[in-house]
Design an enzyme around this catalytic site. Structure first.
Site, PDB file in Angstrom:
ATOM      1  N   GLU A 117      -5.429 -29.368  67.612  1.00  0.00           N
ATOM      2  CA  GLU A 117      -4.199 -29.997  67.110  1.00  0.00           C
ATOM      3  C   GLU A 117      -3.865 -31.188  68.017  1.00  0.00           C
ATOM      4  O   GLU A 117      -4.020 -31.100  69.238  1.00  0.00           O
ATOM      5  CB  GLU A 117      -3.087 -28.940  67.186  1.00  0.00           C
ATOM      6  CG  GLU A 117      -1.698 -29.383  66.743  1.00  0.00           C
ATOM      7  CD  GLU A 117      -0.662 -28.260  66.964  1.00  0.00           C
ATOM      8  OE1 GLU A 117      -0.955 -27.288  67.700  1.00  0.00           O
ATOM      9  OE2 GLU A 117       0.439 -28.365  66.396  1.00  0.00           O
TER      10      GLU A 117
ATOM     11  N   VAL B  81       0.010 -21.881  73.207  1.00  0.00           N
ATOM     12  CA  VAL B  81       0.533 -21.555  74.537  1.00  0.00           C
ATOM     13  C   VAL B  81       0.834 -20.060  74.672  1.00  0.00           C
ATOM     14  O   VAL B  81       0.819 -19.518  75.767  1.00  0.00           O
ATOM     15  CB  VAL B  81       1.807 -22.371  74.883  1.00  0.00           C
ATOM     16  CG1 VAL B  81       1.456 -23.843  75.102  1.00  0.00           C
ATOM     17  CG2 VAL B  81       2.864 -22.250  73.792  1.00  0.00           C
TER      18      VAL B  81
ATOM     19  N   CYS C 129      -2.232 -24.280  64.192  1.00  0.00           N
ATOM     20  CA  CYS C 129      -1.607 -23.512  65.277  1.00  0.00           C
ATOM     21  C   CYS C 129      -0.632 -22.432  64.784  1.00  0.00           C
ATOM     22  O   CYS C 129      -1.056 -21.446  64.222  1.00  0.00           O
ATOM     23  CB  CYS C 129      -0.950 -24.497  66.241  1.00  0.00           C
ATOM     24  SG  CYS C 129      -0.709 -23.818  67.911  1.00  0.00           S
TER      25      CYS C 129
ATOM     26  N   LYS D  14       1.382 -29.793  58.737  1.00  0.00           N
ATOM     27  CA  LYS D  14       1.802 -28.481  59.239  1.00  0.00           C
ATOM     28  C   LYS D  14       3.118 -28.033  58.609  1.00  0.00           C
ATOM     29  O   LYS D  14       4.138 -28.709  58.739  1.00  0.00           O
ATOM     30  CB  LYS D  14       1.947 -28.549  60.766  1.00  0.00           C
ATOM     31  CG  LYS D  14       2.120 -27.208  61.453  1.00  0.00           C
ATOM     32  CD  LYS D  14       2.099 -27.410  62.985  1.00  0.00           C
ATOM     33  CE  LYS D  14       2.151 -26.120  63.754  1.00  0.00           C
ATOM     34  NZ  LYS D  14       2.097 -26.346  65.231  1.00  0.00           N
TER      35      LYS D  14
END
Lengths: 270, 270
Positions: B38, B178, B151, B109
């Site tokens: 991404e 993350v 993501c 997205k």
């Protein structure tokens, strides 16, 4: 709220022995809610529709449901248990929720697995969520919203999602798992819905047909953050009790910008 | 079909350097399709809407898309890559699919994560699946149906489900992860939909604000049976190529009685 899981090895067809064993195990520790495996009183590997029907019982008037209600009253607890429910000429792979007040709800397995499709009628009522009450450690009366699904329902994300959208804090998940994936996948189910999940699985093997079934145990309780709070072994009988806080499942905002349910963009979903 | 993943550490704002690095890495091995992270060319942690806008590019006329098309032509490959797409005054967190014939598709997205909601417009077109062709080892022309998600889309089971229902064989999943959960959860996504998934994640850290972000790497390719065919480390640049058979994703019957898509009981789903 104390959630207990019973992991046991039912002997096929020995409903009285299996019920007695379950009652003994869930009487061994205090809990506010117990979860028993799928078909905990009959065993799993039926070889004919007649056999499944003959081992099925009406709900709530049948002996298994009545025994569970009786012990729920005695122990002031609630019980979720899987059994074969008889209704007229039909037979369902069902899960009941009972408590001190009696029978509360029945869930009929919507996604039947493998040969279950030969013995059982698929669930014909929607997923539902029922509130039960328990006494908090401080003495107050607290609520927990219980949703039920059974074993193979796990592979359809729509099952747990629907229960979460209906407000479930805890998904009770009686199981007879033979494939290896579910314990890990239930972590995903809890994360994506921010719910607790209690999977009560059986152990042992059944080989009443050419196919030998080996059940994988690993009964577990998972938190809304995806932590495995307790996981039993793959082969031993087990009675695990874990204390949870049901309201930890009610905040679906995972950060100041994202909410697991409100962020769904339904117009783009098939 | 050879699927390549590029796991890299973009330097924030250094679009030329990041593009050159990606081109170098994907030129290092042969593959029929590459997946890049991404926002691979810009970096992730924007501090203003203007900054994101200034680093965004039109698609397909912008320099990053044009460079990717050019190398796709040279190498006879396809590329999925995440970048900030500019459209008028809007800016999307997007993923493009390009090949020797040029630009094929753009996914914007739908589920923006955290502060992305401040910089980007949420995706405003449906999930889609596009067929690409590759040469099989035997020399024949074969098809692979490509779906894209980005993501955080992973946490909504509806994303991968929608792509599977649209016929995706392979979900290409550019990421800047993350949180720790996604690599494991993508196994569930593949199992429940019987699709391949290729998650290309970045490594490294960004601390342009008080919050320091550490990206978890672990770029991976997972099979429709939930096997992790390749998983990169959490901290090293990596170029992994795995050979898959796209048609392994087309049999949704998991046994003679169950079909992952046809067994869905939509009337009981919320």
């Amino acid at each position: 709220m104390r959630i207990g899981l019973v992991q046991m090895n039912p002997k096929f067809g020995e409903t009285t022995r299996n019920l007695d064993l379950a009652l003994k195990l869930l009487s061994s520790k205090p809990a506010d809610l117990w979860v028993l495996p799928e078909l905990f009183n009959t065993g799993y590997q039926f070889i004919s529709k007649k056999e499944a029907y003959d081992l099925s019982e009406t709900v709530p008037s049948g002996p298994t449901t009545q025994s569970l209600i009786e012990i729920a009253k005695t122990l002031k607890t609630h019980i979720v248990a899987g059994l074969a429910e008889r209704l007229g000429k039909k037979c369902y792979n069902a899960s009941i929720l009972v408590g001190p007040s009696g029978h509360i709800a029945t869930y009929r397995k919507i996604h039947l697995f493998y040969e279950e499709t030969r013995w059982f009628t698929p669930g014909d009522v929607p997923f539902q969520v029922n509130a039960i009450h328990y006494k908090s450690q401080a003495g107050g009366r607290r609520k927990c919203n219980i949703g039920m699904m059974i074993c193979f329902d796990w592979i359809f994300p729509e099952s747990a999602r629907t229960l979460a959208l209906l407000g479930a804090d805890l998904i009770c998940h009686p199981s007879n798992l033979v494939l290896p994936h579910c314990p890990q996948a239930m972590i995903t189910r809890c994360l994506e819905n921010r719910v607790f999940a209690a999977t009560a699985n059986r152990i042992g093997t059944e080989s009443r047909k050419k196919e030998k079934l080996k059940f994988i145990g690993q009964s577990q309780i998972v938190s809304p953050r995806g932590q495995v709070l307790s996981r039993a072994s793959s082969h031993k009988e087990a009675v695990h009790v874990v204390t949870i806080e049901p309201k930890d499942a009610r905040t679906k905002a995972i950060n100041p910008y994202n909410h697991l349910l409100n962020d769904r963009v339904e117009q783009f979903y098939k």
